[in-house]
Write an enzyme that holds these catalytic residues in place. Structure first.
Site, mmCIF file in Angstrom:
data_model
loop_
_atom_site.group_PDB
_atom_site.id
_atom_site.type_symbol
_atom_site.label_atom_id
_atom_site.label_comp_id
_atom_site.label_asym_id
_atom_site.label_seq_id
_atom_site.Cartn_x
_atom_site.Cartn_y
_atom_site.Cartn_z
ATOM 1 N N ARG A 180 -0.320 -9.649 13.196
ATOM 2 C CA ARG A 180 -0.865 -8.560 12.358
ATOM 3 C C ARG A 180 -1.682 -9.132 11.196
ATOM 4 O O ARG A 180 -2.713 -8.579 10.829
ATOM 5 C CB ARG A 180 0.268 -7.677 11.820
ATOM 6 C CG ARG A 180 0.791 -6.709 12.881
ATOM 7 C CD ARG A 180 2.097 -6.083 12.461
ATOM 8 N NE ARG A 180 1.980 -5.208 11.318
ATOM 9 C CZ ARG A 180 2.987 -4.902 10.506
ATOM 10 N NH1 ARG A 180 4.178 -5.411 10.714
ATOM 11 N NH2 ARG A 180 2.803 -4.071 9.510
ATOM 12 N N LYS A 199 0.833 -1.216 0.000
ATOM 13 C CA LYS A 199 0.000 0.000 0.000
ATOM 14 C C LYS A 199 0.863 1.261 0.000
ATOM 15 O O LYS A 199 0.606 2.203 -0.735
ATOM 16 C CB LYS A 199 -0.923 0.038 1.242
ATOM 17 C CG LYS A 199 -1.879 -1.130 1.353
ATOM 18 C CD LYS A 199 -2.815 -0.981 2.553
ATOM 19 C CE LYS A 199 -2.125 -1.020 3.903
ATOM 20 N NZ LYS A 199 -1.483 -2.313 4.233
ATOM 21 N N ARG A 252 11.409 -2.939 11.907
ATOM 22 C CA ARG A 252 10.406 -2.407 12.827
ATOM 23 C C ARG A 252 10.138 -3.396 13.959
ATOM 24 O O ARG A 252 10.209 -4.595 13.762
ATOM 25 C CB ARG A 252 9.093 -2.150 12.061
ATOM 26 C CG ARG A 252 9.113 -0.866 11.293
ATOM 27 C CD ARG A 252 7.983 -0.725 10.320
ATOM 28 N NE ARG A 252 6.672 -1.171 10.771
ATOM 29 C CZ ARG A 252 5.574 -1.083 10.029
ATOM 30 N NH1 ARG A 252 5.632 -0.553 8.829
ATOM 31 N NH2 ARG A 252 4.417 -1.511 10.465
ATOM 32 N N ARG A 271 -9.395 0.649 9.077
ATOM 33 C CA ARG A 271 -8.938 -0.716 9.325
ATOM 34 C C ARG A 271 -9.979 -1.544 10.074
ATOM 35 O O ARG A 271 -9.729 -2.722 10.342
ATOM 36 C CB ARG A 271 -7.678 -0.648 10.165
ATOM 37 C CG ARG A 271 -6.442 -1.122 9.367
ATOM 38 C CD ARG A 271 -5.311 -1.015 10.215
ATOM 39 N NE ARG A 271 -4.130 -1.689 10.044
ATOM 40 C CZ ARG A 271 -3.005 -1.132 9.621
ATOM 41 N NH1 ARG A 271 -2.998 0.087 9.154
ATOM 42 N NH2 ARG A 271 -1.893 -1.815 9.660
ATOM 43 N N ARG A 325 11.686 -6.829 5.189
ATOM 44 C CA ARG A 325 11.485 -5.384 5.021
ATOM 45 C C ARG A 325 12.296 -4.616 6.074
ATOM 46 O O ARG A 325 12.391 -5.030 7.226
ATOM 47 C CB ARG A 325 9.998 -5.077 5.189
ATOM 48 C CG ARG A 325 9.657 -3.620 5.041
ATOM 49 C CD ARG A 325 8.236 -3.452 4.576
ATOM 50 N NE ARG A 325 7.298 -3.360 5.677
ATOM 51 C CZ ARG A 325 6.006 -3.071 5.493
ATOM 52 N NH1 ARG A 325 5.523 -2.882 4.289
ATOM 53 N NH2 ARG A 325 5.197 -3.010 6.513
HETATM 54 P P1 AMP Z 1 1.019 0.029 9.322
HETATM 55 O O1 AMP Z 1 2.292 0.758 9.129
HETATM 56 O O2 AMP Z 1 -0.120 0.582 8.516
HETATM 57 O O3 AMP Z 1 1.158 -1.465 9.167
HETATM 58 O O4 AMP Z 1 0.583 0.283 10.847
HETATM 59 C C1 AMP Z 1 1.417 -0.109 11.924
HETATM 60 C C2 AMP Z 1 0.602 -0.242 13.186
HETATM 61 O O5 AMP Z 1 -0.028 1.024 13.492
HETATM 62 C C3 AMP Z 1 -0.556 -1.230 13.109
HETATM 63 O O6 AMP Z 1 -0.161 -2.566 13.352
HETATM 64 C C4 AMP Z 1 -1.474 -0.687 14.205
HETATM 65 O O7 AMP Z 1 -0.984 -0.999 15.496
HETATM 66 C C5 AMP Z 1 -1.329 0.827 14.032
HETATM 67 N N1 AMP Z 1 -2.317 1.365 13.072
HETATM 68 C C6 AMP Z 1 -2.064 1.970 11.878
HETATM 69 N N2 AMP Z 1 -3.197 2.366 11.286
HETATM 70 C C7 AMP Z 1 -4.207 2.005 12.117
HETATM 71 C C8 AMP Z 1 -5.629 2.124 12.056
HETATM 72 N N3 AMP Z 1 -6.250 2.702 11.009
HETATM 73 N N4 AMP Z 1 -6.356 1.645 13.105
HETATM 74 C C9 AMP Z 1 -5.753 1.077 14.162
HETATM 75 N N5 AMP Z 1 -4.420 0.918 14.278
HETATM 76 C C10 AMP Z 1 -3.645 1.377 13.270
#
Ligand code: AMP
Length: 215
Positions: free
Chosen positions: A173, A13, A162, A88, A127
Site C-alpha cells: 500500500r 487522515k 484489517r 488517489r 492499528r
Molecule cells: P483506506 O482505508 O483509505 O486506506 O482504503 C483501503 C483500501 O480501499 C485501499 O487500499 C484501496 O484498495 C481501496 N480504496 C479506498 N479509496 C480508494 C480510491 N480513492 N481509489 C482506489 N481504491 C481505493
C-alpha cells in the site's frame, strides 16, 4: 469547509477528518470506509472491490467515481465535506475537478499530511479497527487501546486487524501510494490549492488547517 485530505496510509487522515467534522458539521467521506462497508454487506460493489483491497491494490477508478458522484450530491454534503482517501490517482483527481465544476462546488484547499515512513509503518502494524461497518472506529494497541481488550469503546463490536494491514499488504500500500497518489501533491500545488503539513500529531494538523481557514 470543503477539503481533500492527502497522505499515505497511516498518516492520520481519518483521525483529522473526524476532528474537523466537530468544528462545523462538515461530513467525512472515506472511500475506504464505504468500500469496507460494501465488502461486509457482500454487495455487488463489495464483491468487485474485495480482491483489490485485500492485496493492497487500488480498486478501479470507474468504481470509485461512481460512488463519489452519488455521494457528493447527498444533502449532508451541503455544509461541507472532508475527502479522506479520495482522489488517489491523477485520473480520479481530473474527474473530480470536472465533477465539482458540474456541481458548482469550490474546494477550499487540499491538505497533505506528511509523516515519515517509519512512523507510518509502526502505526499501521499496531492499528486496529472496529469491525462494525457503521462505526469503523480506529484504535492503536500501544498508543490508543480500547478500554476492554478487543472490544470497541463506542459500539461494543469486536476490534480487528484489517486484512490489508498485514506487513506484506502494508508495504504494498505504501508503494502504491508513492507511485499513484503522491503525484497528486504536484497536481494540486499547480492549482494553488495545496497546503503541506509536516506533522506527526493530528492536533498540529488541525491547528494548521484552522489557521489557513481563519477559524
Ligand atoms: P483506506 O482505508 O483509505 O486506506 O482504503 C483501503 C483500501 O480501499 C485501499 O487500499 C484501496 O484498495 C481501496 N480504496 C479506498 N479509496 C480508494 C480510491 N480513492 N481509489 C482506489 N481504491 C481505493
Amino acid at each position: 469547509m470543503k477539503l481533500i485530505l492527502l497522505g499515505a496510509p497511516g498518516a492520520g487522515k481519518g483521525t483529522v477528518a473526524k476532528l474537523l467534522t466537530a468544528l462545523d458539521g462538515s461530513v467525512q467521506i472515506s472511500t475506504g470506509d464505504i468500500l469496507r462497508g460494501a465488502v461486509q454487506a457482500k454487495s455487488e460493489l463489495g464483491l468487485e472491490a474485495e480482491g483489490y483491497m485485500t492485496r493492497g491494490d487500488l480498486v478501479p477508478d470507474s468504481l470509485i467515481m461512481g460512488i463519489m458522484e452519488k455521494r457528493l450530491q447527498e444533502p449532508d454534503c451541503a455544509k461541507g465535506f472532508l475527502l479522506d482517501g479520495f482522489p488517489r490517482t491523477i485520473p480520479q483527481a481530473e474527474e473530480l475537478t470536472q465533477l465539482l465544476t458540474r456541481l458548482d462546488i469550490k474546494l477550499d484547499m487540499v491538505v497533505e499530511i506528511d509523516v515519515p515512513r517509519d512512523i507510518l509503518l509502526d502505526r499501521l502494524c499496531t492499528r486496529r479497527t472496529c469491525e462494525n461497518p457503521k462505526c469503523q472506529s480506529i484504535y492503536n494497541i500501544t498508543s490508543n487501546p480500547p478500554k476492554v481488550v478487543g472490544i470497541c469503546d463506542k459500539c461494543g463490536a469486536r476490534i480487528v486487524q484489517r486484512e490489508d494491514e498485514t506487513e506484506m499488504a502494508i508495504t504494498h500500500r505504501l508503494e502504491t501510494y508513492n507511485e499513484k497518489t503522491a503525484p497528486l501533491v504536484g497536481f494540486y500545488r499547480e492549482k494553488g490549492l495545496l497546503v503541506s503539513v509536516p506533522a506527526t500529531s493530528s492536533d498540529d494538523v488541525i491547528k494548521a488547517i484552522k489557521a489557513k481557514l481563519n477559524l
